[in-house]
Design a protein around this motif. Structure first.
Motif, short mmCIF file in Angstrom:
data_model
loop_
_atom_site.label_atom_id
_atom_site.label_comp_id
_atom_site.label_asym_id
_atom_site.label_seq_id
_atom_site.Cartn_x
_atom_site.Cartn_y
_atom_site.Cartn_z
N UNK A 188 -6.83 8.96 -1.52
CA UNK A 188 -5.82 8.21 -2.26
C UNK A 188 -5.76 6.76 -1.75
N UNK A 189 -5.73 6.60 -0.44
CA UNK A 189 -5.69 5.25 0.14
C UNK A 189 -6.99 4.49 -0.14
N UNK A 190 -8.12 5.18 -0.08
CA UNK A 190 -9.39 4.53 -0.43
C UNK A 190 -9.39 4.06 -1.88
N UNK A 191 -8.81 4.88 -2.77
CA UNK A 191 -8.75 4.49 -4.18
C UNK A 191 -7.87 3.26 -4.37
N UNK A 192 -6.81 3.15 -3.60
CA UNK A 192 -5.96 1.95 -3.66
C UNK A 192 -6.79 0.73 -3.28
N UNK B 111 0.84 -1.20 0.00
CA UNK B 111 0.00 0.00 0.00
C UNK B 111 0.88 1.25 0.00
N UNK B 112 1.92 1.27 0.82
CA UNK B 112 2.82 2.43 0.86
C UNK B 112 3.52 2.60 -0.49
N UNK B 113 3.88 1.49 -1.15
CA UNK B 113 4.52 1.57 -2.47
C UNK B 113 3.55 2.17 -3.49
N UNK B 114 2.30 1.71 -3.47
CA UNK B 114 1.30 2.22 -4.40
C UNK B 114 1.01 3.70 -4.12
N UNK B 115 0.97 4.06 -2.84
CA UNK B 115 0.75 5.46 -2.47
C UNK B 115 1.90 6.33 -2.99
N UNK C 118 -8.05 -6.93 -2.83
CA UNK C 118 -7.34 -7.81 -1.89
C UNK C 118 -6.62 -7.01 -0.80
N UNK C 119 -6.44 -5.70 -1.02
CA UNK C 119 -5.76 -4.85 -0.03
C UNK C 119 -6.74 -4.04 0.82
N UNK C 120 -8.03 -4.23 0.62
CA UNK C 120 -9.03 -3.42 1.30
C UNK C 120 -8.91 -3.48 2.82
N UNK C 121 -8.80 -4.65 3.38
CA UNK C 121 -8.69 -4.79 4.84
C UNK C 121 -7.45 -4.08 5.35
N UNK C 122 -6.35 -4.23 4.64
CA UNK C 122 -5.10 -3.57 5.04
C UNK C 122 -5.25 -2.06 4.98
N UNK C 123 -5.82 -1.55 3.90
CA UNK C 123 -5.99 -0.10 3.76
C UNK C 123 -6.85 0.44 4.89
N UNK C 124 -7.98 -0.19 5.18
CA UNK C 124 -8.85 0.31 6.24
C UNK C 124 -8.19 0.24 7.60
N UNK C 125 -7.40 -0.78 7.82
CA UNK C 125 -6.64 -0.89 9.07
C UNK C 125 -5.65 0.26 9.18
N UNK C 126 -4.97 0.55 8.08
CA UNK C 126 -3.99 1.65 8.08
C UNK C 126 -4.70 2.99 8.27
N UNK C 127 -5.84 3.19 7.63
CA UNK C 127 -6.59 4.43 7.79
C UNK C 127 -7.04 4.61 9.23
#
Length: 101
Positions: free
Chosen positions: A76-80, A52-56, A86-95
């Motif tokens: 931006x993170x929501x768009x990722x 996620x950080x790489x994509x950001x 497959x990264x949705x859970x990780x993104x929401x955890x990071x948010x």
């Protein structure tokens, strides 16, 4: 954008492999430097967090290297997450961690 590929064309599996290699390099370097892996492993991001950080970072570079405002960063993170389900859970955890910081 195809949900399995980022702007440079790498699939999520390739990004995860790159992130895994990067984390292994960090672990090896810190262990060779005398640190006990048990003391620093919890500080390191997971493979998916690193992806996620790489994509950001890739999206920030595509936007002329301008750092996003907190609201833009959230979008931006929501768009990722939307582009890579497959990264949705990780993104929401990071948010969740970012908003509580």
């Amino acid at each position: 954008m195809d949900e399995t590929r980022n702007r440079r064309g790498a699939s999520l599996e390739v990004l995860r492999a790159e992130a895994h290699d990067e984390l292994q390099t960090v672990i090896m370097a810190r262990a060779r430097g005398g640190e006990d892996p048990w003391s620093f492993m919890s500080e390191l991001p997971t493979v998916d967090e690193l992806v996620v950080w790489m994509l950001r970072a890739e999206r920030i570079r595509a936007d002329g290297d301008r750092l996003p405002s907190p609201a833009r960063d959230y979008r931006l993170l929501r768009q990722i997450a939307l582009d890579h389900p497959a990264l949705t859970t990780t993104v929401w955890s990071m948010l969740g961690r970012l908003s509580s910081a």
